[in-house]
Design a protein around this motif. Structure first.
Motif, PDB file in Angstrom:
ATOM      1  N   VAL A   1      26.467  -5.168  18.468  1.00  0.00           N
ATOM      2  CA  VAL A   1      26.172  -5.693  17.128  1.00  0.00           C
ATOM      3  C   VAL A   1      25.455  -4.629  16.297  1.00  0.00           C
ATOM      4  CG1 VAL A   1      24.847  -7.417  15.852  1.00  0.00           C
ATOM      5  CG2 VAL A   1      26.120  -8.088  17.893  1.00  0.00           C
ATOM      6  N   VAL A   2      24.496  -3.945  16.919  1.00  0.00           N
ATOM      7  CA  VAL A   2      23.755  -2.891  16.222  1.00  0.00           C
ATOM      8  C   VAL A   2      24.689  -1.728  15.874  1.00  0.00           C
ATOM      9  CG1 VAL A   2      21.860  -1.238  16.425  1.00  0.00           C
ATOM     10  CG2 VAL A   2      21.602  -3.550  17.341  1.00  0.00           C
ATOM     11  N   THR A   3      25.550  -1.350  16.833  1.00  0.00           N
ATOM     12  CA  THR A   3      26.479  -0.242  16.599  1.00  0.00           C
ATOM     13  C   THR A   3      27.450  -0.557  15.472  1.00  0.00           C
ATOM     14  OG1 THR A   3      26.340   0.490  18.900  1.00  0.00           O
ATOM     15  CG2 THR A   3      28.284   1.158  17.659  1.00  0.00           C
ATOM     16  N   ALA A   4      28.004  -1.770  15.479  1.00  0.00           N
ATOM     17  CA  ALA A   4      28.959  -2.150  14.434  1.00  0.00           C
ATOM     18  C   ALA A   4      28.296  -2.140  13.057  1.00  0.00           C
ATOM     19  CB  ALA A   4      29.541  -3.528  14.737  1.00  0.00           C
ATOM     20  N   ALA A   5      27.057  -2.614  12.986  1.00  0.00           N
ATOM     21  CA  ALA A   5      26.348  -2.612  11.705  1.00  0.00           C
ATOM     22  C   ALA A   5      26.093  -1.186  11.226  1.00  0.00           C
ATOM     23  CB  ALA A   5      25.031  -3.376  11.839  1.00  0.00           C
ATOM     24  N   ALA A   6      25.744  -0.290  12.160  1.00  0.00           N
ATOM     25  CA  ALA A   6      25.488   1.104  11.785  1.00  0.00           C
ATOM     26  C   ALA A   6      26.752   1.766  11.257  1.00  0.00           C
ATOM     27  CB  ALA A   6      24.942   1.870  12.988  1.00  0.00           C
ATOM     28  N   ARG A   7      27.886   1.493  11.888  1.00  0.00           N
ATOM     29  CA  ARG A   7      29.129   2.138  11.451  1.00  0.00           C
ATOM     30  C   ARG A   7      29.652   1.576  10.136  1.00  0.00           C
ATOM     31  NH1 ARG A   7      32.673   3.166  16.991  1.00  0.00           N
ATOM     32  NH2 ARG A   7      31.026   4.255  18.151  1.00  0.00           N
ATOM     33  N   ARG A   8      29.234   0.355   9.796  1.00  0.00           N
ATOM     34  CA  ARG A   8      29.642  -0.220   8.504  1.00  0.00           C
ATOM     35  C   ARG A   8      28.779   0.287   7.355  1.00  0.00           C
ATOM     36  NH1 ARG A   8      30.011  -5.139  11.508  1.00  0.00           N
ATOM     37  NH2 ARG A   8      27.961  -5.721  10.674  1.00  0.00           N
ATOM     38  N   ALA A   9      27.628   0.856   7.677  1.00  0.00           N
ATOM     39  CA  ALA A   9      26.707   1.313   6.633  1.00  0.00           C
ATOM     40  C   ALA A   9      27.297   2.516   5.895  1.00  0.00           C
ATOM     41  CB  ALA A   9      25.364   1.679   7.258  1.00  0.00           C
ATOM     42  N   PRO A  10      26.872   2.752   4.654  1.00  0.00           N
ATOM     43  CA  PRO A  10      27.353   3.929   3.912  1.00  0.00           C
ATOM     44  C   PRO A  10      26.979   5.217   4.644  1.00  0.00           C
ATOM     45  CG  PRO A  10      26.217   2.390   2.458  1.00  0.00           C
ATOM     46  CD  PRO A  10      25.961   1.920   3.852  1.00  0.00           C
ATOM     47  N   PRO A  11      27.794   6.263   4.509  1.00  0.00           N
ATOM     48  CA  PRO A  11      27.474   7.539   5.169  1.00  0.00           C
ATOM     49  C   PRO A  11      26.134   8.092   4.698  1.00  0.00           C
ATOM     50  CG  PRO A  11      29.737   7.529   4.363  1.00  0.00           C
ATOM     51  CD  PRO A  11      29.081   6.312   3.792  1.00  0.00           C
ATOM     52  N   ILE A  12      25.434   8.728   5.616  1.00  0.00           N
ATOM     53  CA  ILE A  12      24.124   9.313   5.329  1.00  0.00           C
ATOM     54  C   ILE A  12      24.271  10.828   5.275  1.00  0.00           C
ATOM     55  CG2 ILE A  12      21.768   9.598   6.181  1.00  0.00           C
ATOM     56  CD1 ILE A  12      22.090   6.890   7.593  1.00  0.00           C
ATOM     57  N   ALA A  13      23.757  11.438   4.215  1.00  0.00           N
ATOM     58  CA  ALA A  13      23.820  12.892   4.072  1.00  0.00           C
ATOM     59  C   ALA A  13      22.724  13.540   4.911  1.00  0.00           C
ATOM     60  CB  ALA A  13      23.674  13.287   2.609  1.00  0.00           C
ATOM     61  N   LEU A  14      23.121  14.508   5.730  1.00  0.00           N
ATOM     62  CA  LEU A  14      22.153  15.239   6.544  1.00  0.00           C
ATOM     63  C   LEU A  14      21.562  16.366   5.709  1.00  0.00           C
ATOM     64  CD1 LEU A  14      23.929  15.525  10.026  1.00  0.00           C
ATOM     65  CD2 LEU A  14      22.144  13.929   9.321  1.00  0.00           C
ATOM     66  N   THR A  15      20.288  16.245   5.385  1.00  0.00           N
ATOM     67  CA  THR A  15      19.575  17.266   4.623  1.00  0.00           C
ATOM     68  C   THR A  15      18.211  17.481   5.266  1.00  0.00           C
ATOM     69  OG1 THR A  15      18.527  15.679   3.122  1.00  0.00           O
ATOM     70  CG2 THR A  15      20.712  16.505   2.498  1.00  0.00           C
ATOM     71  N   PRO A  16      17.568  18.625   5.007  1.00  0.00           N
ATOM     72  CA  PRO A  16      16.229  18.856   5.566  1.00  0.00           C
ATOM     73  C   PRO A  16      15.221  17.797   5.144  1.00  0.00           C
ATOM     74  CG  PRO A  16      17.157  20.900   4.738  1.00  0.00           C
ATOM     75  CD  PRO A  16      18.075  19.805   4.294  1.00  0.00           C
ATOM     76  N   ALA A  17      15.444  17.173   3.982  1.00  0.00           N
ATOM     77  CA  ALA A  17      14.501  16.167   3.495  1.00  0.00           C
ATOM     78  C   ALA A  17      14.653  14.826   4.200  1.00  0.00           C
ATOM     79  CB  ALA A  17      14.685  15.974   1.991  1.00  0.00           C
ATOM     80  N   LEU A  18      15.652  14.712   5.056  1.00  0.00           N
ATOM     81  CA  LEU A  18      15.915  13.423   5.694  1.00  0.00           C
ATOM     82  C   LEU A  18      14.817  13.029   6.667  1.00  0.00           C
ATOM     83  CD1 LEU A  18      17.991  11.146   5.857  1.00  0.00           C
ATOM     84  CD2 LEU A  18      19.124  12.395   7.704  1.00  0.00           C
ATOM     85  N   GLY A  19      14.134  13.997   7.244  1.00  0.00           N
ATOM     86  CA  GLY A  19      13.095  13.677   8.225  1.00  0.00           C
ATOM     87  C   GLY A  19      13.698  13.433   9.594  1.00  0.00           C
ATOM     88  N   ARG A  20      13.271  12.374  10.261  1.00  0.00           N
ATOM     89  CA  ARG A  20      13.744  12.090  11.616  1.00  0.00           C
ATOM     90  C   ARG A  20      15.238  11.775  11.608  1.00  0.00           C
ATOM     91  NH1 ARG A  20      10.297   7.857  14.906  1.00  0.00           N
ATOM     92  NH2 ARG A  20      11.965   8.434  16.360  1.00  0.00           N
ATOM     93  N   THR A  21      15.931  12.360  12.580  1.00  0.00           N
ATOM     94  CA  THR A  21      17.366  12.090  12.706  1.00  0.00           C
ATOM     95  C   THR A  21      17.712  11.431  14.038  1.00  0.00           C
ATOM     96  OG1 THR A  21      17.708  14.325  13.581  1.00  0.00           O
ATOM     97  CG2 THR A  21      18.013  14.006  11.205  1.00  0.00           C
ATOM     98  N   ASP A  22      16.725  11.269  14.924  1.00  0.00           N
ATOM     99  CA  ASP A  22      17.025  10.665  16.218  1.00  0.00           C
ATOM    100  C   ASP A  22      17.302   9.172  16.102  1.00  0.00           C
ATOM    101  OD1 ASP A  22      14.444  10.104  15.502  1.00  0.00           O
ATOM    102  OD2 ASP A  22      13.558  10.507  17.459  1.00  0.00           O
ATOM    103  N   THR A  23      17.096   8.607  14.906  1.00  0.00           N
ATOM    104  CA  THR A  23      17.394   7.189  14.686  1.00  0.00           C
ATOM    105  C   THR A  23      18.769   6.989  14.042  1.00  0.00           C
ATOM    106  OG1 THR A  23      16.286   7.252  12.531  1.00  0.00           O
ATOM    107  CG2 THR A  23      14.947   6.630  14.431  1.00  0.00           C
ATOM    108  N   LEU A  24      19.536   8.056  13.912  1.00  0.00           N
ATOM    109  CA  LEU A  24      20.828   7.973  13.223  1.00  0.00           C
ATOM    110  C   LEU A  24      21.992   7.697  14.168  1.00  0.00           C
ATOM    111  CD1 LEU A  24      20.601  10.913  10.651  1.00  0.00           C
ATOM    112  CD2 LEU A  24      20.174   8.478  10.274  1.00  0.00           C
ATOM    113  N   ALA A  25      21.723   7.461  15.433  1.00  0.00           N
ATOM    114  CA  ALA A  25      22.811   7.260  16.394  1.00  0.00           C
ATOM    115  C   ALA A  25      23.750   6.156  15.934  1.00  0.00           C
ATOM    116  CB  ALA A  25      22.243   6.928  17.770  1.00  0.00           C
ATOM    117  N   GLU A  26      25.049   6.455  15.952  1.00  0.00           N
ATOM    118  CA  GLU A  26      26.155   5.560  15.598  1.00  0.00           C
ATOM    119  C   GLU A  26      26.341   5.399  14.092  1.00  0.00           C
ATOM    120  OE1 GLU A  26      28.279   4.758  17.667  1.00  0.00           O
ATOM    121  OE2 GLU A  26      27.290   4.944  19.597  1.00  0.00           O
ATOM    122  N   TYR A  27      25.503   6.016  13.281  1.00  0.00           N
ATOM    123  CA  TYR A  27      25.712   5.975  11.835  1.00  0.00           C
ATOM    124  C   TYR A  27      26.729   7.039  11.422  1.00  0.00           C
ATOM    125  CZ  TYR A  27      21.857   2.765  10.860  1.00  0.00           C
ATOM    126  OH  TYR A  27      21.049   1.657  10.803  1.00  0.00           O
TER     127      TYR A  27
END
Length: 237
Positions: free
Chosen positions: A39-65
């Motif tokens: 359920v969590v994975t499906a919700a993450a994949r339905r979310a809008p794409p996230i741009a990877l930039t230095p200002a993003l901060g933590r990225t270890d929470t982006l799994a499956e996005y």
């Protein structure tokens, strides 16, 4: 069979039945956990794409996005993951550091599968992508450890991606995720892009049924032992 031996056998069978049943319930628990994660994975994949930039901060929470990144590939430090197979064809997976356009750390991009007869040796010169590129795909967590780097033909190959080992070899910071680049119509034939990992219940339901069947068989044999004990030996004719 002597009565004592029958009792011992019956006890062992009942103990086995209880153990098999417990394993069945354990697999059902794993199935519930898997479905909750799906359920969590499906919700993450339905979310809008996230741009990877230095200002993003933590990225270890982006799994499956779904993520998007722009930058230049560092082909000089390309990573070969050996032992890949695609539709029965042996090969490797080509993973390339992407130096983000806005500076900051690099992100590893799994660009796909390249065929190799021994699943180790590959010539990746024809798979370079020069200039600035835009990469889109699914962010997946990168394991730490178990990389088992081996030198072969003047190139280091890895059994799997290893965040700890790769960070020790890279001259720049590496994000703790790998972007699995998705297939698209303008991509070259090779490296062959991979579809996102499927969302499924896995084998847990089948394993649960298997263990419950074993439990039922063990209990049935225990009943047969009891009935045989009650029947007793037949008197001589």
């Amino acid at each position: 069979m002597p009565p004592t031996a029958r009792r011992v056998l019956m006890g062992l069978l009942l103990l086995a039945a209880a153990g098999f049943a417990r394993l069945g319930f354990w697999q059902l628990g794993r199935l519930r956990e898997r479905r909750a994660g799906n359920v969590v994975t499906a919700a993450a994949r339905r979310a809008p794409p996230i741009a990877l930039t230095p200002a993003l901060g933590r990225t270890d929470t982006l799994a499956e996005y779904r993520v998007v990144a722009r930058g230049r590939y560092d082909h000089a430090r390309e990573i070969v993951v050996r032992g890949a197979v695609l539709q029965g064809v042996p090969g490797v997976r080509l993973v390339t550091p992407l130096l983000l356009s806005d500076g900051g750390p690099a992100v590893l991009v799994d660009r796909g599968f390249l065929p190799a007869p021994d699943a180790v040796t590959v010539d990746a010169k024809g798979a370079t992508e020069p200039g600035e590129v835009e990469v889109s795909g699914i962010a997946l967590p990168m394991p730490a450890g178990g990389g088992e780097p081996l030198e072969h033909g003047g190139r280091i190959t890895w059994r799997r991606l290893d965040l700890t080992g790769l960070r020790a070899r890279m001259p720049y910071e590496v994000l703790p995720i790998v972007v699995q680049q998705g297939p698209n119509s303008v991509a070259p034939s090779f490296p062959r892009r991979a579809a996102p990992p499927p969302i499924s219940d896995g084998p847990h339901a089948a394993y649960a049924v298997q263990w419950f069947l074993f439990a039922g068989m063990a209990a049935a044999f225990a009943v047969l032992v009891v009935r045989g004990n009650r029947a007793g030996p037949r008197p001589p004719a």
